[in-house]
Design an enzyme around this catalytic site. Structure first.
Site, PDB file in Angstrom:
ATOM      1  N   PHE A   1     -40.668  85.681  70.306  1.00  0.00           N
ATOM      2  CA  PHE A   1     -41.285  85.373  71.599  1.00  0.00           C
ATOM      3  C   PHE A   1     -42.023  84.043  71.472  1.00  0.00           C
ATOM      4  O   PHE A   1     -42.725  83.820  70.487  1.00  0.00           O
ATOM      5  CB  PHE A   1     -42.252  86.502  71.947  1.00  0.00           C
ATOM      6  CG  PHE A   1     -42.812  86.452  73.333  1.00  0.00           C
ATOM      7  CD1 PHE A   1     -42.047  86.867  74.418  1.00  0.00           C
ATOM      8  CD2 PHE A   1     -44.100  86.015  73.563  1.00  0.00           C
ATOM      9  CE1 PHE A   1     -42.567  86.841  75.703  1.00  0.00           C
ATOM     10  CE2 PHE A   1     -44.623  85.990  74.846  1.00  0.00           C
ATOM     11  CZ  PHE A   1     -43.859  86.400  75.922  1.00  0.00           C
TER      12      PHE A   1
ATOM     13  N   ASP B   1     -43.993  91.952  64.517  1.00  0.00           N
ATOM     14  CA  ASP B   1     -44.473  92.102  65.891  1.00  0.00           C
ATOM     15  C   ASP B   1     -43.707  93.245  66.549  1.00  0.00           C
ATOM     16  O   ASP B   1     -42.474  93.193  66.653  1.00  0.00           O
ATOM     17  CB  ASP B   1     -44.272  90.786  66.649  1.00  0.00           C
ATOM     18  CG  ASP B   1     -44.951  90.807  68.009  1.00  0.00           C
ATOM     19  OD1 ASP B   1     -45.017  91.891  68.622  1.00  0.00           O
ATOM     20  OD2 ASP B   1     -45.396  89.736  68.462  1.00  0.00           O
TER      21      ASP B   1
ATOM     22  N   TYR C   1     -49.510  97.236  76.814  1.00  0.00           N
ATOM     23  CA  TYR C   1     -49.225  97.293  78.266  1.00  0.00           C
ATOM     24  C   TYR C   1     -47.734  97.393  78.562  1.00  0.00           C
ATOM     25  O   TYR C   1     -47.342  97.518  79.699  1.00  0.00           O
ATOM     26  CB  TYR C   1     -49.831  96.083  78.994  1.00  0.00           C
ATOM     27  CG  TYR C   1     -49.496  94.738  78.379  1.00  0.00           C
ATOM     28  CD1 TYR C   1     -48.278  94.113  78.627  1.00  0.00           C
ATOM     29  CD2 TYR C   1     -50.405  94.097  77.549  1.00  0.00           C
ATOM     30  CE1 TYR C   1     -47.968  92.897  78.056  1.00  0.00           C
ATOM     31  CE2 TYR C   1     -50.106  92.871  76.970  1.00  0.00           C
ATOM     32  CZ  TYR C   1     -48.884  92.276  77.222  1.00  0.00           C
ATOM     33  OH  TYR C   1     -48.590  91.072  76.649  1.00  0.00           O
ATOM     34  N   LYS C   2     -46.883  97.302  77.525  1.00  0.00           N
ATOM     35  CA  LYS C   2     -45.441  97.414  77.739  1.00  0.00           C
ATOM     36  C   LYS C   2     -45.066  98.902  77.692  1.00  0.00           C
ATOM     37  O   LYS C   2     -45.416  99.632  78.599  1.00  0.00           O
ATOM     38  CB  LYS C   2     -44.700  96.557  76.717  1.00  0.00           C
ATOM     39  CG  LYS C   2     -44.940  95.062  76.990  1.00  0.00           C
ATOM     40  CD  LYS C   2     -44.396  94.127  75.923  1.00  0.00           C
ATOM     41  CE  LYS C   2     -44.668  92.673  76.333  1.00  0.00           C
ATOM     42  NZ  LYS C   2     -44.626  91.753  75.188  1.00  0.00           N
TER      43      LYS C   2
ATOM     44  N   ARG D   1     -32.589  91.506  82.665  1.00  0.00           N
ATOM     45  CA  ARG D   1     -33.072  92.441  81.641  1.00  0.00           C
ATOM     46  C   ARG D   1     -33.482  93.763  82.290  1.00  0.00           C
ATOM     47  O   ARG D   1     -34.173  93.766  83.308  1.00  0.00           O
ATOM     48  CB  ARG D   1     -34.276  91.777  80.970  1.00  0.00           C
ATOM     49  CG  ARG D   1     -34.815  92.460  79.769  1.00  0.00           C
ATOM     50  CD  ARG D   1     -35.849  91.587  79.076  1.00  0.00           C
ATOM     51  NE  ARG D   1     -37.098  91.521  79.838  1.00  0.00           N
ATOM     52  CZ  ARG D   1     -38.294  91.285  79.299  1.00  0.00           C
ATOM     53  NH1 ARG D   1     -38.402  91.067  78.006  1.00  0.00           N
ATOM     54  NH2 ARG D   1     -39.374  91.241  80.048  1.00  0.00           N
TER      55      ARG D   1
HETATM   56  C1  LIG Z   1     -45.337  90.441  75.379  1.00  0.00           C
HETATM   57  C2  LIG Z   1     -45.388  89.675  74.105  1.00  0.00           C
HETATM   58  C3  LIG Z   1     -46.474  88.839  73.795  1.00  0.00           C
HETATM   59  C4  LIG Z   1     -47.592  88.642  74.776  1.00  0.00           C
HETATM   60  O1  LIG Z   1     -48.784  88.306  74.149  1.00  0.00           O
HETATM   61  P1  LIG Z   1     -50.175  88.451  74.912  1.00  0.00           P
HETATM   62  O2  LIG Z   1     -51.103  87.641  74.112  1.00  0.00           O
HETATM   63  O3  LIG Z   1     -50.513  89.908  74.949  1.00  0.00           O
HETATM   64  O4  LIG Z   1     -49.993  87.913  76.312  1.00  0.00           O
HETATM   65  C5  LIG Z   1     -46.484  88.200  72.561  1.00  0.00           C
HETATM   66  N1  LIG Z   1     -45.480  88.359  71.682  1.00  0.00           N
HETATM   67  C6  LIG Z   1     -44.418  89.145  71.947  1.00  0.00           C
HETATM   68  C7  LIG Z   1     -43.333  89.324  70.947  1.00  0.00           C
HETATM   69  C8  LIG Z   1     -44.333  89.802  73.182  1.00  0.00           C
HETATM   70  O5  LIG Z   1     -43.271  90.553  73.473  1.00  0.00           O
END
Ligand SMILES: *Cc1c(COP(=O)(O)O)cnc(C)c1O
Length: 394
Positions: free
Chosen positions: A110, A181, A206-207, A353
């Site tokens: 990400f 992660d 939150y996911k 998605r």
């Molecule tokens: C959703 C997501 C994030 C988001 O990070 P926040 O700091 O919580 O906004 C970061 N890394 C990955 C791999 C994600 O899927």
């Protein structure tokens, strides 16, 4: 036992295939948050930190998350957002391997994780380098120059899933620290950070965990490492004795050293309520249901919607709990599908998605969603100006 739709407040007329991005509201969340406001914060004021246990919750509630990822109680803590936890884990890993200068990641990570890594490297200005290879190249790219391997287990775009056990073993054989992660894994696929001997695992709540927008992230640290790490973000609540207000920082003798500042008590309450929805549910059951849903989804799309090209691995064992497709007008197509009550999302440049969340999605939902997707694609219902203007969040 699945699905447990009655544990969620789902709006009528919507098939929600975006629980991988923002989970829906679990039943009891509103009451739990109201209770904290009206029965704790209201009458007890600052006394709530002690009376209502607010200060202990980032570790207590994190243990409920830990159950889903194989982390024993006391090895995870909540706080901040996932991007901050990337910084914490990576800076700790670099301290643990002071002779090495490479951070290895992949192009499926990400962007925020990669931005945070590059930002840390630039700030340290010690000759560190971020090497980003193709996901398939990771194992080959691990060598004795790599300080940390930093990967997102399940690719946010395609759902491609790494074999973390094999990669972690390779990383350790080469003396590298493993940072995993779990943003698209916690509550989505089976993970066992203990068995895999992962050094750091981080993720958001939150996911798939449904704790609401902006809910705190979590960090797991391998228990035998915790006390060897000097946290880079040395905030007062990670101090051994925050209320001694000592002039110098002394990290707590537990996972609490990964705390930074005051916890988001209302969001932690929302997460605690959300974890009630997971009571009695084990990840193997979730994973089995998820695979059934994704297999049905892919089979039906491939049979009925030739316009969509599968972007996810066809082999379920290599796929997380989402299914993605390439389509050149994917943004407009997704808007047209959403307008008809099936909510998925779009990831640039051309990915449509769909998240599969067996707690509240069943095969009937998938079949109904496919009917709508087929109609939108077959009749080009997406080909309208109103579906082509991009919003801030896609
Ligand atoms: C959703 C997501 C994030 C988001 O990070 P926040 O700091 O919580 O906004 C970061 N890394 C990955 C791999 C994600 O899927």
């Amino acid at each position: 036992m699945l699905p447990v739709k009655q544990r969620f407040n789902l709006p009528d007329g919507i098939i929600y295939l975006d629980g991988n991005s923002l989970g829906p509201v679990p039943v009891g969340t509103s009451e739990r948050v109201s209770r904290v406001v009206n029965d704790q914060w209201g009458p007890n004021l600052i006394r709530s930190w002690n009376i209502d246990g607010w200060m202990a919750q980032p570790v207590d509630v994190a243990s409920r998350v830990g159950r889903l990822i194989g982390a024993p109680a006391g090895t995870c803590v909540l706080g901040d957002t996932l991007s901050i936890k990337v910084h914490q884990a990576l800076s700790a890993a670099l301290q643990m391997r002071r002779q090495r200068r490479l951070v290895l990641s992949d192009s499926g990570n990400f962007p925020s994780d990669l931005y945070m890594a590059q930002g840390l490297i630039d700030q340290l200005d010690q000759g560190y380098e971020l090497q980003v290879v193709e996901p398939e190249e990771i194992e080959n790219a691990i060598n004795d120059k790599v300080a940390a391997v930093m990967l997102t287990h399940v690719d946010y775009r395609t759902g491609r899933m790494h074999d973390m056990n094999a990669i972690t073993r390779k990383a350790h054989e080469s003396g590298a620290v493993m940072i995993l992660d779990l943003a698209h894994s916690a509550g989505a696929v089976e993970v066992d950070v203990t068995q895999d001997q992962c050094d750091f695992a981080i993720g958001c709540t939150y996911k798939y965990l449904n704790a609401g927008p902006g809910a705190p992230a979590f960090i797991y640290v391998r228990p035998d490492l915790t006390e060897t790490i000097d946290p880079a973000l040395s905030g007062w609540l990670g101090h051994a004795a925050p209320f001694e207000f000592e002039p110098g920082y002394r990290p707590a003798a537990s996972i609490e050293r990964f705390r930074v500042g005051t916890p988001a008590v209302l969001q932690v309450a929302a997460l605690d309520a959300a974890m009630d929805a997971w009571e009695g549910i084990d990840m193997p059951e979730v994973r089995a249901a998820s695979i059934e849903l994704s297999e049905l989804f892919i089979e039906e799309i491939q049979a009925r919607v030739p316009q969509l090209e599968l972007a996810s691995p066809r082999d379920a064992s290599l796929r997380g709990s989402q299914v993605s497709f390439h389509f050149s007008e994917g943004y407009a197509a997704m808007q047209a599908i959403i307008a008809r009550g099936v909510i998925g999302d779009f990831r640039a440049p051309d990915i449509m998605r769909f998240g599969l969340t067996p707690l509240f999605i069943d095969k009937d939902d998938i079949r109904a969603a496919i009917d709508i997707i087929e109609e939108v694609m077959r009749d080009k219902l997406w080909d309208k100006p109103e579906y082509k203007t991009k919003s801030k969040v896609t």
